[in-house]
Structure formats: C-alpha cells, structure tokens
Design a protein around this motif. Structure first.
Motif, PDB file in Angstrom:
ATOM      1  N   GLY A   1      37.953  41.116  42.112  1.00 36.74           N
ATOM      2  CA  GLY A   1      39.193  41.872  42.043  1.00 36.74           C
ATOM      3  C   GLY A   1      40.389  41.058  42.497  1.00 36.74           C
ATOM      4  N   LEU A   2      40.216  40.298  43.558  1.00 37.41           N
ATOM      5  CA  LEU A   2      41.315  39.475  44.065  1.00 37.41           C
ATOM      6  C   LEU A   2      41.723  38.405  43.056  1.00 37.41           C
ATOM      7  CD1 LEU A   2      40.267  39.058  47.811  1.00 37.41           C
ATOM      8  CD2 LEU A   2      42.205  40.366  46.926  1.00 37.41           C
ATOM      9  N   LEU A   3      40.744  37.904  42.282  1.00 40.76           N
ATOM     10  CA  LEU A   3      41.078  36.941  41.229  1.00 40.76           C
ATOM     11  C   LEU A   3      42.042  37.556  40.220  1.00 40.76           C
ATOM     12  CD1 LEU A   3      37.823  35.024  40.204  1.00 40.76           C
ATOM     13  CD2 LEU A   3      39.895  34.087  41.248  1.00 40.76           C
ATOM     14  N   GLN A   4      41.928  38.865  40.005  1.00 43.89           N
ATOM     15  CA  GLN A   4      42.797  39.544  39.044  1.00 43.89           C
ATOM     16  C   GLN A   4      44.194  39.792  39.594  1.00 43.89           C
ATOM     17  OE1 GLN A   4      40.727  42.232  35.947  1.00 43.89           O
ATOM     18  NE2 GLN A   4      39.888  42.810  37.935  1.00 43.89           N
ATOM     19  N   VAL A   5      44.397  39.515  40.863  1.00 43.50           N
ATOM     20  CA  VAL A   5      45.738  39.565  41.440  1.00 43.50           C
ATOM     21  C   VAL A   5      46.322  38.154  41.508  1.00 43.50           C
ATOM     22  CG1 VAL A   5      47.087  40.155  43.484  1.00 43.50           C
ATOM     23  CG2 VAL A   5      45.203  41.630  42.769  1.00 43.50           C
ATOM     24  N   LEU A   6      45.488  37.207  41.907  1.00 42.50           N
ATOM     25  CA  LEU A   6      45.942  35.822  41.993  1.00 42.50           C
ATOM     26  C   LEU A   6      46.319  35.271  40.617  1.00 42.50           C
ATOM     27  CD1 LEU A   6      46.293  33.102  43.492  1.00 42.50           C
ATOM     28  CD2 LEU A   6      43.839  32.692  43.082  1.00 42.50           C
ATOM     29  N   THR A   7      45.509  35.567  39.619  1.00 42.73           N
ATOM     30  CA  THR A   7      45.734  34.996  38.291  1.00 42.73           C
ATOM     31  C   THR A   7      47.069  35.404  37.679  1.00 42.73           C
ATOM     32  OG1 THR A   7      43.354  34.830  37.898  1.00 42.73           O
ATOM     33  CG2 THR A   7      44.783  34.785  35.969  1.00 42.73           C
ATOM     34  N   PRO A   8      47.424  36.711  37.635  1.00 44.60           N
ATOM     35  CA  PRO A   8      48.738  37.051  37.078  1.00 44.60           C
ATOM     36  C   PRO A   8      49.892  36.492  37.898  1.00 44.60           C
ATOM     37  CG  PRO A   8      47.682  38.993  37.989  1.00 44.60           C
ATOM     38  CD  PRO A   8      46.646  37.917  37.942  1.00 44.60           C
ATOM     39  N   PHE A   9      49.710  36.370  39.220  1.00 46.67           N
ATOM     40  CA  PHE A   9      50.748  35.756  40.039  1.00 46.67           C
ATOM     41  C   PHE A   9      50.991  34.316  39.598  1.00 46.67           C
ATOM     42  CE2 PHE A   9      52.087  33.126  43.592  1.00 46.67           C
ATOM     43  CZ  PHE A   9      53.157  33.839  44.110  1.00 46.67           C
ATOM     44  N   LEU A  10      49.915  33.569  39.395  1.00 50.29           N
ATOM     45  CA  LEU A  10      50.041  32.179  38.948  1.00 50.29           C
ATOM     46  C   LEU A  10      50.623  32.105  37.540  1.00 50.29           C
ATOM     47  CD1 LEU A  10      46.634  30.706  40.220  1.00 50.29           C
ATOM     48  CD2 LEU A  10      48.906  30.352  41.208  1.00 50.29           C
ATOM     49  N   ILE A  11      50.174  32.994  36.664  1.00 56.13           N
ATOM     50  CA  ILE A  11      50.680  32.991  35.296  1.00 56.13           C
ATOM     51  C   ILE A  11      52.184  33.259  35.276  1.00 56.13           C
ATOM     52  CG2 ILE A  11      50.658  34.271  33.103  1.00 56.13           C
ATOM     53  CD1 ILE A  11      47.630  34.592  33.490  1.00 56.13           C
ATOM     54  N   LEU A  12      52.616  34.251  36.056  1.00 53.75           N
ATOM     55  CA  LEU A  12      54.036  34.593  36.061  1.00 53.75           C
ATOM     56  C   LEU A  12      54.885  33.454  36.600  1.00 53.75           C
ATOM     57  CD1 LEU A  12      56.067  36.812  35.390  1.00 53.75           C
ATOM     58  CD2 LEU A  12      55.841  37.642  37.743  1.00 53.75           C
ATOM     59  N   SER A  13      54.331  32.657  37.508  1.00 47.65           N
ATOM     60  CA  SER A  13      55.108  31.565  38.105  1.00 47.65           C
ATOM     61  C   SER A  13      55.573  30.552  37.066  1.00 47.65           C
ATOM     62  CB  SER A  13      54.291  30.871  39.201  1.00 47.65           C
ATOM     63  OG  SER A  13      53.196  30.164  38.652  1.00 47.65           O
ATOM     64  N   PHE A  14      54.781  30.358  35.980  1.00 46.83           N
ATOM     65  CA  PHE A  14      55.244  29.453  34.923  1.00 46.83           C
ATOM     66  C   PHE A  14      55.734  30.214  33.701  1.00 46.83           C
ATOM     67  CE2 PHE A  14      50.732  29.849  33.712  1.00 46.83           C
ATOM     68  CZ  PHE A  14      50.823  30.029  32.338  1.00 46.83           C
ATOM     69  N   TYR A  15      55.201  31.416  33.469  1.00 45.13           N
ATOM     70  CA  TYR A  15      55.611  32.206  32.302  1.00 45.13           C
ATOM     71  C   TYR A  15      57.077  32.593  32.406  1.00 45.13           C
ATOM     72  CZ  TYR A  15      55.131  35.703  28.575  1.00 45.13           C
ATOM     73  OH  TYR A  15      55.258  36.424  27.404  1.00 45.13           O
ATOM     74  N   ILE A  16      57.539  32.895  33.622  1.00 45.15           N
ATOM     75  CA  ILE A  16      58.923  33.306  33.802  1.00 45.15           C
ATOM     76  C   ILE A  16      59.882  32.158  33.486  1.00 45.15           C
ATOM     77  CG2 ILE A  16      59.265  32.707  36.236  1.00 45.15           C
ATOM     78  CD1 ILE A  16      60.203  36.071  34.604  1.00 45.15           C
ATOM     79  N   ILE A  17      59.392  30.935  33.593  1.00 39.73           N
ATOM     80  CA  ILE A  17      60.202  29.772  33.208  1.00 39.73           C
ATOM     81  C   ILE A  17      60.442  29.784  31.708  1.00 39.73           C
ATOM     82  CG2 ILE A  17      60.283  27.241  33.143  1.00 39.73           C
ATOM     83  CD1 ILE A  17      58.430  27.281  35.629  1.00 39.73           C
ATOM     84  N   VAL A  18      59.390  30.069  30.947  1.00 39.05           N
ATOM     85  CA  VAL A  18      59.507  30.116  29.488  1.00 39.05           C
ATOM     86  C   VAL A  18      60.356  31.316  29.064  1.00 39.05           C
ATOM     87  CG1 VAL A  18      58.232  30.092  27.310  1.00 39.05           C
ATOM     88  CG2 VAL A  18      57.247  29.019  29.339  1.00 39.05           C
ATOM     89  N   VAL A  19      60.260  32.418  29.803  1.00 43.79           N
ATOM     90  CA  VAL A  19      61.140  33.564  29.534  1.00 43.79           C
ATOM     91  C   VAL A  19      62.596  33.122  29.616  1.00 43.79           C
ATOM     92  CG1 VAL A  19      61.876  35.851  30.309  1.00 43.79           C
ATOM     93  CG2 VAL A  19      59.461  35.241  30.402  1.00 43.79           C
ATOM     94  N   GLY A  20      62.900  32.327  30.639  1.00 49.11           N
ATOM     95  CA  GLY A  20      64.253  31.801  30.787  1.00 49.11           C
ATOM     96  C   GLY A  20      64.668  30.922  29.621  1.00 49.11           C
ATOM     97  N   TRP A  21      63.736  30.119  29.123  1.00 49.63           N
ATOM     98  CA  TRP A  21      64.028  29.286  27.951  1.00 49.63           C
ATOM     99  C   TRP A  21      64.451  30.157  26.766  1.00 49.63           C
ATOM    100  CZ3 TRP A  21      59.078  25.693  27.723  1.00 49.63           C
ATOM    101  CH2 TRP A  21      59.070  24.859  28.857  1.00 49.63           C
ATOM    102  N   THR A  22      63.716  31.245  26.530  1.00 51.76           N
ATOM    103  CA  THR A  22      64.010  32.101  25.372  1.00 51.76           C
ATOM    104  C   THR A  22      65.373  32.764  25.516  1.00 51.76           C
ATOM    105  OG1 THR A  22      62.910  34.064  26.294  1.00 51.76           O
ATOM    106  CG2 THR A  22      61.556  32.543  25.015  1.00 51.76           C
TER     107      THR A  22
END
Length: 447
Positions: free
Chosen positions: A96-117
């Motif tokens: 269960g904790l992996l399912q919290v850590l993983t989206p946190f890590l994903i958002l840390s770089f995904y939000i950068i690409v959101v900014g690009w768009t």
C-alpha cells in the motif's frame, strides 16, 4: 473531519456517479496517450500495434482496473491502508505504501512536463513558437533554462488549488469542465488533421494493420502501455474508489473508463499521424515528436498558430487532469495518517513534491553533471516508476484480488459469469503477463 475518522478509513467525501466517471477518465487520458502512444505506435508499425493494444487493454487493463476500484470502494481508506483493511495483513502495508510513494515520485517529474505544455500553448497562441524555425534548438534552450522551474511552480499551484476544494467541489467540478472541453478540442483537431493534403497516408498507416511488423517486444510494449494508459498501479483508482457510492456499478464504470481511454487514443492517433504524414515527418520520432516535430508541422499549416495553440491547450488539459488525480493519492494518505485537514495536506504535499522535482528539472540541462549512468535525474525517476514500481504494484494487485481477498466476489458486484471470467484473468492471465512486463521493462528479460 476528526483525526479518528481519518484514521479509521471512513470518508464523507463522495463523487456523483457521472462525476466519478469523468474524474477517472481524466486520470487516464493524460500525456501518455497523446504523447507516448503515437510514437510507440509509430515505432511498432501502426494499426497492428493499435489492435494489439486493444487486446491487452481488455485482457489485462480492465480486469486490474476493476480490481483497484473494488479494493478502494470496499477499503474506504487511502491506497496505503486498503489492502490491510480488507484482510491483507501487515505484510500488505508495504504494498500500500508503494502506491503512495509511486504517484509522489511520478508527479515530481510529470508536473515539469505539465509546465512545458502550458508554456508551449501560450507560445503557440501568441505566434512566438513559430517565429524561429529552429524548433529543436528552441526546446533545448527552454528546457535548459530556469523557465521550466517557473512553469513547474505555476502548474503545481493550479493542481493544488483544485485538490484543496475537495472531491465534489474540486476534482469533480474541474473534470466536468475540462473533459468536455478536451473532447471538443480533440474533434476539432482531428477534423483539421484528416483534411490536410496527404493525410490519407497517415490514416492508412494508423488504421490498416500489417501484422508482419509485430514482434514479441511489440506485444510487451502494448501490454505495458495498456496498463499505464489507464493509470493503474498508481493508487489513483483505489483512492477514487474510496469516494464511490456503494450503489454505483463498478463493472459499468470500468467499461466506461476503458472506452474513454480507447477513444482518446484513437483520436490522438487520427491527429498525430495524418499531420506527420502530411508534412513528411517520421511517425517514429519518439518523444521529440510533440515538442519539436509537430511545431514544425503547425508552422507550415494555414492558421498554424491557432491549431498549434489548440493542440498544446489539449495537451495541457490532459496533463492537468492527470496531475490532479496523481496528487490526490498522497494527499489522501496524509489526511488519513496524520489527521491533517485537506488544505494542510494539499499544500504540504504539493510543496514537498515541488522541491523534490527541482533537481529533476535542473538535470535537463541547466545544471551539468546531474546524471547517473548516462541518465539525467529526470530520466531515472521516470524509468524507476514506469518500468519497475508500476508493473510491480500491478502484479501485487492481481495477486491480492485473485488469491488473498476473501470477499472479492461480493465486492466486484459482477454477475456470476462475468465474475468467473474476471477472476480467471486476475489469477492466470494478468499476473503472468504483468510479470513478463516487469521483467522486460526492468531489463531482466530481453527479446
């Protein structure tokens, strides 16, 4: 909401039936289908790969999607606690904790690409994107400057403001506005693309299959993308499931989400491939396709500033709806774990995630040396989450729902014949295929 209520896993926050469908579709129709899907389809032969993707979506994607929703609705807790609350035992707390850590890590770089768009949408509408024909140089100059940090911050603030307003007043309302807007933009851009000179070649490439080009590697890539395009393994649908009313049919919701994801992928292909073929752009340009190759096409197109702006606005909307769903996972965990108010949880988690993402943004060129083993920090976090954590979590979900959960039949809400088919997939098809994906994407298995 009191601390005790948060920690017990109960929640008063709920989606409406239609609002939940839109929010779940919003989580799945992110940059993956508009950015990644076209170029991996181009690299693997077009229509034959698309059909393979559909098969994988049905065999693996939808069964795991239903399992996540059922676990979330019956657990009525954050993604970190649902396994344990449904009888998984303390050992499942780590899953269960992996399912919290993983989206946190994903958002840390995904939000950068959101900014690009967002940045590219403004550049395109203003016409500044097309002022210089060196699109590769322009993207390199932008990504290696301080501007991505500014757009990263703007994107995180926008996402945080939506989440802070709650499930019904924030996430649901946001998706009720943006998902229909995105549908209109998709249709407009598709009509423009398929009516371009020479567009018919791109349509044929995408819709007329040539199975001779498929390889075993293509099958694993299609399987992996079918899983990832639905936002599975990120804790999103498990978290959203906790906000679903008991009377809502999860089977119907699963099909609706799958159809929405598939239609988005289909229309994305009918935008990208006719445009690339019309302007002589290779359909297997990779990640360069969106930010370098397509701007070149829009620059040569009548009303290119308008259609280029609409395209990047579409990308930005898709990216924002996904980012909202990703942030909700660690926010729900923080509320449950520490009894925080939603506002405190949102701003704390968003700020920490932003800080974690700063070196990832800087590693794209602004600060030399932020590389390990030939990959930037940005690329490493992307690789670890997409190729190791997500398929691992997917495998664990199939094992839990297929073998560990005792009340799975009642929780699914499926009729007996559909339940048997679903359970068979979770026990004998999905785990094997997810294991193969994990071994392949992590580099253990080569084909």
């Amino acid at each position: 909401m009191s601390t005790s209520n948060n920690r017990s896993g109960s929640t008063k926050e709920r989606f409406s039936r239609f609002g939940f469908i839109l929010a779940a579709i919003g989580s799945s129709v992110g940059l993956g289908n508009m950015w990644k899907f076209p170029y991996i389809t181009g690299e693997n032969g077009g229509a034959a790969f698309f059909l393979l993707f559909i098969v994988c979506l049905v065999l693996v994607g939808l069964p795991v999607l239903l399992a996540e929703l059922a676990i979330g609705r019956n657990g009525r807790a954050s993604a970190a606690s649902s396994f344990v609350r449904l009888g998984g035992g303390p050992a499942w707390r780590g899953a269960g904790l992996l399912q919290v850590l993983t989206p946190f890590l994903i958002l840390s770089f995904y939000i950068i690409v959101v900014g690009w768009t967002l940045h590219y949408a403004i550049l395109a509408f203003s016409g500044r994107l097309f002022a210089d024909g060196d699109f590769g140089g322009a993207f390199t100059a932008f990504s290696s400057s301080y501007w991505p940090l500014i757009w990263q911050a703007i994107s995180m603030v926008l996402v945080g403001l939506v989440i802070a307003k709650g499930v019904a007043g924030g996430i649901e309302k946001f998706n009720k506005i943006l998902i229909p807007s995105m549908a209109v933009l998709l249709v407009l851009l598709m009509v423009r693309s398929v009516t371009l000179p020479g567009a018919s070649e791109g349509v044929s490439f995408f819709l007329q299959p040539d199975f001779s080009v498929l390889t075993p590697e293509s099958a694993l890539i299609a399987l992996g993308h079918a899983f990832f395009s639905l936002s599975l393994g990120m804790g999103i649908l498990m978290t959203y499931g906790a906000y679903v009313d008991k009377n809502q049919s999860l089977g119907t919701a699963t099909v609706a989400i799958g159809v929405g994801d598939l239609l988005y992928a289909l229309i994305a292909g009918l935008i990208i491939f006719p445009t690339t073929f019309s302007f002589g752009i290779a359909p297997d340009e990779g990640a360069r396709l969106v930010f370098i190759a397509l701007p070149a096409a829009f620059s040569a197109m009548p009303l290119g500033s308008l259609f280029g702006g609409l395209f990047f606005a579409l990308l930005a909307i898709a990216a924002l709806t996904s980012a909202v769903s990703i942030l909700e996972v660690p926010v729900a965990f923080a509320k449950e774990q520490w009894g925080w108010s939603r506002t405190r949880a949102v701003y704390t988690v968003a700020f920490i995630c932003f800080l974690f993402g700063v070196p990832l943004a800087l590693s794209n060129g602004l600060v030399p040396g932020l590389m390990i083993g030939g990959r930037t920090l940005f690329d490493w976090v992307d690789f670890i989450t997409a190729n190791i954590l997500l398929p691992l979590i997917g495998l664990l979900i199939t094992i839990f729902a297929g073998y560990r959960w005792k009340n799975v039949a009642e929780a699914s809400g499926l009729r007996p014949v559909w339940f048997r088919l679903w359970l068979f997939s979770l026990r004998y098809i999905a785990p094997i295929l997810m294991l193969l994906v994990l071994l392949y994407t992590s580099g253990v298995l080569s084909i």
